[in-house]
Write an enzyme that holds these catalytic residues in place. Structure first.
Site, PDB file in Angstrom:
ATOM      1  N   HIS A  93     -13.349  -1.594  -2.529  1.00  0.00           N
ATOM      2  CA  HIS A  93     -13.731  -1.125  -1.180  1.00  0.00           C
ATOM      3  C   HIS A  93     -15.200  -0.689  -1.121  1.00  0.00           C
ATOM      4  CE1 HIS A  93      -9.542  -0.998   0.405  1.00  0.00           C
ATOM      5  NE2 HIS A  93      -9.245  -0.783  -0.866  1.00  0.00           N
ATOM      6  N   ASN A 166      -4.615   0.614   4.593  1.00  0.00           N
ATOM      7  CA  ASN A 166      -5.146  -0.742   4.701  1.00  0.00           C
ATOM      8  C   ASN A 166      -4.748  -1.356   6.034  1.00  0.00           C
ATOM      9  OD1 ASN A 166      -6.445  -0.936   2.211  1.00  0.00           O
ATOM     10  ND2 ASN A 166      -4.705  -1.871   1.162  1.00  0.00           N
ATOM     11  N   TYR A 380      -8.033   8.725  -7.172  1.00  0.00           N
ATOM     12  CA  TYR A 380      -9.153   8.909  -6.239  1.00  0.00           C
ATOM     13  C   TYR A 380     -10.014  10.118  -6.603  1.00  0.00           C
ATOM     14  CZ  TYR A 380      -7.148   5.170  -3.458  1.00  0.00           C
ATOM     15  OH  TYR A 380      -6.680   3.951  -3.052  1.00  0.00           O
TER      16      TYR A 380
HETATM   17 FE1  HDE Z   1      -7.281   2.320  -3.405  1.00  0.00          FE
HETATM   18  N1  HDE Z   1      -8.860   2.954  -4.495  1.00  0.00           N
HETATM   19  N2  HDE Z   1      -6.166   2.201  -5.087  1.00  0.00           N
HETATM   20  N3  HDE Z   1      -5.703   1.537  -2.357  1.00  0.00           N
HETATM   21  N4  HDE Z   1      -8.347   2.384  -1.730  1.00  0.00           N
HETATM   22  C1  HDE Z   1     -10.075   3.241  -4.014  1.00  0.00           C
HETATM   23  O1  HDE Z   1     -11.314   5.147  -4.545  1.00  0.00           O
HETATM   24  C2  HDE Z   1      -6.479   2.776  -6.267  1.00  0.00           C
HETATM   25  C3  HDE Z   1      -4.480   1.210  -2.853  1.00  0.00           C
HETATM   26  C4  HDE Z   1      -7.911   2.178  -0.456  1.00  0.00           C
HETATM   27  O2  HDE Z   1     -13.347   3.897   2.344  1.00  0.00           O
HETATM   28  C5  HDE Z   1     -10.969   3.885  -5.044  1.00  0.00           C
HETATM   29  O3  HDE Z   1     -13.058   6.171  -3.547  1.00  0.00           O
HETATM   30  C6  HDE Z   1      -5.383   2.667  -7.190  1.00  0.00           C
HETATM   31  C7  HDE Z   1      -3.527   1.027  -1.796  1.00  0.00           C
HETATM   32  C8  HDE Z   1      -8.996   2.336   0.475  1.00  0.00           C
HETATM   33  O4  HDE Z   1     -13.901   5.078   0.591  1.00  0.00           O
HETATM   34  C9  HDE Z   1     -10.061   4.030  -6.259  1.00  0.00           C
HETATM   35  C10 HDE Z   1      -4.398   1.995  -6.515  1.00  0.00           C
HETATM   36  C11 HDE Z   1      -4.232   1.251  -0.633  1.00  0.00           C
HETATM   37  C12 HDE Z   1     -10.096   2.680  -0.293  1.00  0.00           C
HETATM   38  C13 HDE Z   1      -8.785   3.404  -5.774  1.00  0.00           C
HETATM   39  C14 HDE Z   1      -4.892   1.714  -5.199  1.00  0.00           C
HETATM   40  C15 HDE Z   1      -5.586   1.563  -1.000  1.00  0.00           C
HETATM   41  C16 HDE Z   1      -9.656   2.708  -1.665  1.00  0.00           C
HETATM   42  C17 HDE Z   1     -12.271   3.211  -5.266  1.00  0.00           C
HETATM   43  C18 HDE Z   1      -3.028   1.590  -7.025  1.00  0.00           C
HETATM   44  C19 HDE Z   1      -3.705   1.169   0.801  1.00  0.00           C
HETATM   45  C20 HDE Z   1     -11.502   2.911   0.194  1.00  0.00           C
HETATM   46  C21 HDE Z   1     -13.311   4.098  -4.623  1.00  0.00           C
HETATM   47  C22 HDE Z   1      -2.232   2.669  -7.434  1.00  0.00           C
HETATM   48  C23 HDE Z   1      -2.679   2.123   1.083  1.00  0.00           C
HETATM   49  C24 HDE Z   1     -11.700   4.295   0.702  1.00  0.00           C
HETATM   50  C25 HDE Z   1     -12.600   5.232  -4.157  1.00  0.00           C
HETATM   51  C26 HDE Z   1     -13.095   4.440   1.260  1.00  0.00           C
HETATM   52  C27 HDE Z   1     -10.479   3.051  -2.748  1.00  0.00           C
HETATM   53  C28 HDE Z   1      -7.702   3.341  -6.559  1.00  0.00           C
HETATM   54  C29 HDE Z   1      -4.159   0.988  -4.238  1.00  0.00           C
HETATM   55  C30 HDE Z   1      -6.584   1.831  -0.020  1.00  0.00           C
HETATM   56  C31 HDE Z   1     -10.573   3.421  -7.547  1.00  0.00           C
HETATM   57  C32 HDE Z   1      -5.364   3.177  -8.610  1.00  0.00           C
HETATM   58  C33 HDE Z   1      -2.051   0.698  -1.938  1.00  0.00           C
HETATM   59  C34 HDE Z   1      -8.939   2.172   1.988  1.00  0.00           C
HETATM   60  O5  HDE Z   1      -9.835   5.370  -6.573  1.00  0.00           O
END
Ligand code: HDE
Length: 705
Positions: A93, A166, A380
């Site tokens: 993202h 999402n 996060y």
């Molecule tokens: Fe994320 N995800 N994600 N994700 N995600 C990040 O956090 C992660 C997942 C989502 O505009 C990271 O700040 C893991 C689902 C958005 O700043 C990180 C898993 C959904 C954003 C991270 C998921 C999301 C992130 C990278 C599996 C929808 C951007 C930078 C367990 C419900 C937020 C950050 C923004 C960002 C990890 C799965 C949505 C690495 C470990 C499911 C919208 O922490």
């Protein structure tokens, strides 16, 4: 010796606007306003220590042509700061657009929760919303085929609540432990460093082909949901089940939804690819322009509420993030709206530094046991520590709660607070005023019994990977099914390894035999691959029309843009009429001409253009009008960009309004008009056609799988 001065633009900028957060008192020598040579007043340019600079054009040298001196603290401070301007971009993202706004609750959920943001109807809460792509780097284009992140930070009176969702309601995997593998597979391949921001490559499809639980998500990402026309035209989903907890301590499951006021709309794949070249910032620019124009994007906020007993009766496990709860099973209740109405002052300070964490919830909201969510609760906070570099990231203005907050956490990198007093611990008897627990109003987790054996065991209720994928596919219109099949053919055609292509087609046989056949034919497979064994029987679920895009498009021109192609000699009255009709219907209008200075109309007047033809192709519009004199048509018939303008508008299923000259250009482009090509004087027909896409036309312009 006179000092060489380069042009100093600062002399020309608007005077006296203090944009430093510290205010005049802290500007050091720059505190007072200074008179420039031109007589305007301006703040002094200073170092970060507040020392005013006499010269910002020349570094300190031993002599005019001699070496630069280490002593030049001004040069060193400036360059050092510059060297450290970038912070690590988000691992996923990274590319995002953030906007401020507000959330307004319209219906209270008092019966279900104590969270004030969900109980006080009419109350407005400030929000910061960031919409992103997933796979690409921060500088990647806005329009790859990709999921869009939909993250909202609610600055509630009871603390910050981050709903980090999402634009697709399900996910690829069921367990957080697989996330690094998924992301490594989709990101550019590590040996070659490409492709950037694309899933159409071997490592992604290799991982997917070996991960049957991703099949439902595959249907979503291959649908037009991942090709949004505008960030204002996407849905948002919290994805996981959460819990609401009421005053009595009872909890109810909840899924969160955002529904765009402008309706859903997507682009055609060929159009998307061309937009990436025409305007890599297409979505960000469109959002910026909409906000500048006062066309504030708005979403309804809705919930699906259900009890444990209801959940037990679902034919799937709601704790499995690869499943959704069909609206037909648990209807959506609209309880609020979000309006985004203010562009950030500074992209880095706000959009880049905003730190969302799904673990940021407020009293009255709690987590479910979804194993993907549980992993996110760790990830996060951890990522913010490395990205923003300090445990004090919550003090950055965009991240700080707007309600009072106090505790005994102290010190650390970049500590901005200066807590007074002797006491930094709790309990204590030395400071009556120090922060303490508030058992009644404070955060409490739902009291749910947990039993069972500890172990690395996937629940049996997570074993069905195909039923909802099939339900999604069968719920689509025939046009949308063709787009899914064609997207799969496109993506898998970029995959070099035959066994990966075959494995994917094998999976599709479980989703729908016809889909598998279409993809197999599109790939030129000689024989149908075997389907893998399934871990659970595939259920026949009721189709859910709410899963379509076409079914959720709104018949409106609000938020849409009409392009009018003109040239010297065009009829000004006709242009004016069609422009007014489009604007009255809610669209914005842009004039495109061979020269940006404009065109000399038939009556001799000049009409300025909003875009030059070569740089403003029709992919940037939702519908087009072409108004040309005979000579203008003749001239543009020799211009590739003009031919492409109409050919693409037609190929991307858009409404086209033409006068006689416009018809001549269409003929030169070898296009046989259909019902979506109308006379420019028939404005009602044009507006009606412009509110949708000419789906029937598609079979005449491209071979879909
Ligand atoms: Fe994320 N995800 N994600 N994700 N995600 C990040 O956090 C992660 C997942 C989502 O505009 C990271 O700040 C893991 C689902 C958005 O700043 C990180 C898993 C959904 C954003 C991270 C998921 C999301 C992130 C990278 C599996 C929808 C951007 C930078 C367990 C419900 C937020 C950050 C923004 C960002 C990890 C799965 C949505 C690495 C470990 C499911 C919208 O922490």
């Amino acid at each position: 010796m006179s000092k060489e001065k380069t042009k100093n633009n600062s002399k020309k900028t608007k005077p006296v606007e203090n944009t430093t957060p510290h205010g005049d008192a802290q500007r050091g020598t720059g505190g007072e306003l200074h008179q420039s040579a031109e007589g305007t007043q301006h703040p002094a340019l200073t170092t970060n220590q507040g020392v005013a600079l006499s010269d910002n054009q020349n570094s300190l040298r031993a002599n005019p042509r001699g070496p630069t001196l280490l002593e030049d603290f001004i040069l060193r401070e400036k360059i050092t700061h510059f060297d450290h301007e970038r912070i690590p971009e988000r691992i996923v993202h990274a590319r995002g657009t953030g906007v401020h706004g507000f959330f307004e609750l319209t219906a209270s959920l008092k019966q279900y929760t104590t969270a004030r943001i969900l109980t006080e109807a009419g109350e407005r809460t400030p929000v910061f919303t960031r919409i992103s792509t997933v796979a690409g780097g921060a500088g990647s284009v806005d329009t790859p085929r990709d999921v869009r992140g939909f993250a909202v930070k609610f600055y509630t009176k009871e603390g910050n609540w981050d709903l980090v969702g999402n634009n697709v309601p399900v996910f690829f995997i069921q367990d957080a432990i697989k996330f690094p593998d998924l992301i490594h597979a989709v990101k550019m391949e590590p040996d070659r460093g490409f492709p950037q921001s694309a899933s159409a490559h071997d490592t992604f499809w290799d991982f997917i082909s070996l991960t049957p639980e991703s099949m439902h998500m595959v249907m979503w990402i291959m649908s037009d949901r991942t090709l949004p026309r505008s960030l204002r035209m996407i849905e948002g989903f919290g994805v996981h089940s959460f819990r609401l907890i009421n005053k009595a301590g009872e909890s109810t499951f909840v899924k969160f939804h955002w529904r765009p006021k402008l309706g859903l709309q997507s682009t055609i794949w060929d159009e998307t690819v061309k937009i990436a070249g025409a305007d890599p910032d297409f979505h960000r620019r469109e959002m910026f322009e909409a906000i500048q124009a006062g066309n504030f994007p708005e979403w309804e906020f809705a919930v699906q509420l259900f009890t444990q007993e209801e959940a037990d009766a679902f034919p799937f496990d709601h704790l499995d993030a690869t499943k959704l709860i069909p609206e037909e099973l648990v209807p959506l209740r609209v309880i609020g709206r979000m309006v985004l109405d203010r562009w950030p002052n500074n992209f880095f300070a706000e959009t880049e530094q905003v730190a969302y964490c799904p673990s940021h919830v407020v009293p009255g909201i709690d987590f479910s046991n979804d194993p993907l969510l549980q992993g996110r609760l760790f990830s996060y906070l951890d990522t913010q520590l490395s990205r923003l570099g300090s445990a004090n990231f919550h003090q950055i203005p965009i991240n700080a709660p707007k309600c009072p907050f106090a505790n005994h956490q102290r010190d650390g990198h970049m500590q901005m607070a200066q807590p007074a007093g002797r006491v930094a611990y709790e309990p204590n008897s030395l400071s009556e005023n120090s922060p303490r627990e508030t058992p009644i109003k404070g955060f409490r987790s739902a009291t749910v019994p947990e039993t069972g054996e500890k172990g690395r065991i996937r629940a049996e209720s997570f074993a069905d990977h195909y039923s909802q994928a099939r339900q999604f596919y069968l719920s689509q219109t025939a046009y949308e099914q063709a787009h899914i099949a064609s997207a799969l053919v496109f993506e898998l055609s970029k995959v070099e390894h035959m066994h990966i292509r075959e494995a994917m087609v094998g999976h599709f046989r479980h989703i729908e035999e016809d889909l598998a056949k279409r993809v197999a034919v599109g790939l030129g497979l000689e024989k149908m691959p075997n389907a893998p064994t399934t871990a659970a029987p595939i259920l026949e679920m009721q189709p859910s029309p709410a899963l379509q895009i076409i079914g959720k498009m709104k018949s409106t021109l609000m938020g849409r843009c009409v392009g009018i192609l003109i040239a010297d000699g065009s009829d000004g009255a006709v242009i004016k009429k069609i422009k007014k009709a489009a604007i009255d219907a809610g669209a914005s209008v842009k004039i495109v001409a061979p020269k940006v200075g404009g065109a000399k109309l038939a009556d001799g007047s000049m009409l300025a253009a909003d875009g030059q033809l070569a740089g403003t192709p029709s992919v940037l519009f939702d519908a087009v009008a072409v108004i040309l004199s005979d000579d203008g048509a003749k001239a543009l018939s020799m211009e590739g960009a003009a031919i492409d303008f109409v050919r693409d508008a037609f190929g991307h299923l858009k409404a086209i309004a033409l006068d006689k000259g416009g018809q001549a250009l269409l003929q030169a482009a070898n296009i046989a008009p259909d019902a979506g090509v109308v006379d420019v004087n028939n404005k009602d027909a044009f507006l009606a056609a412009a509110k949708t896409r000419q789906w029937e036309r598609e079979k005449s312009v491209r071979m879909l799988a």
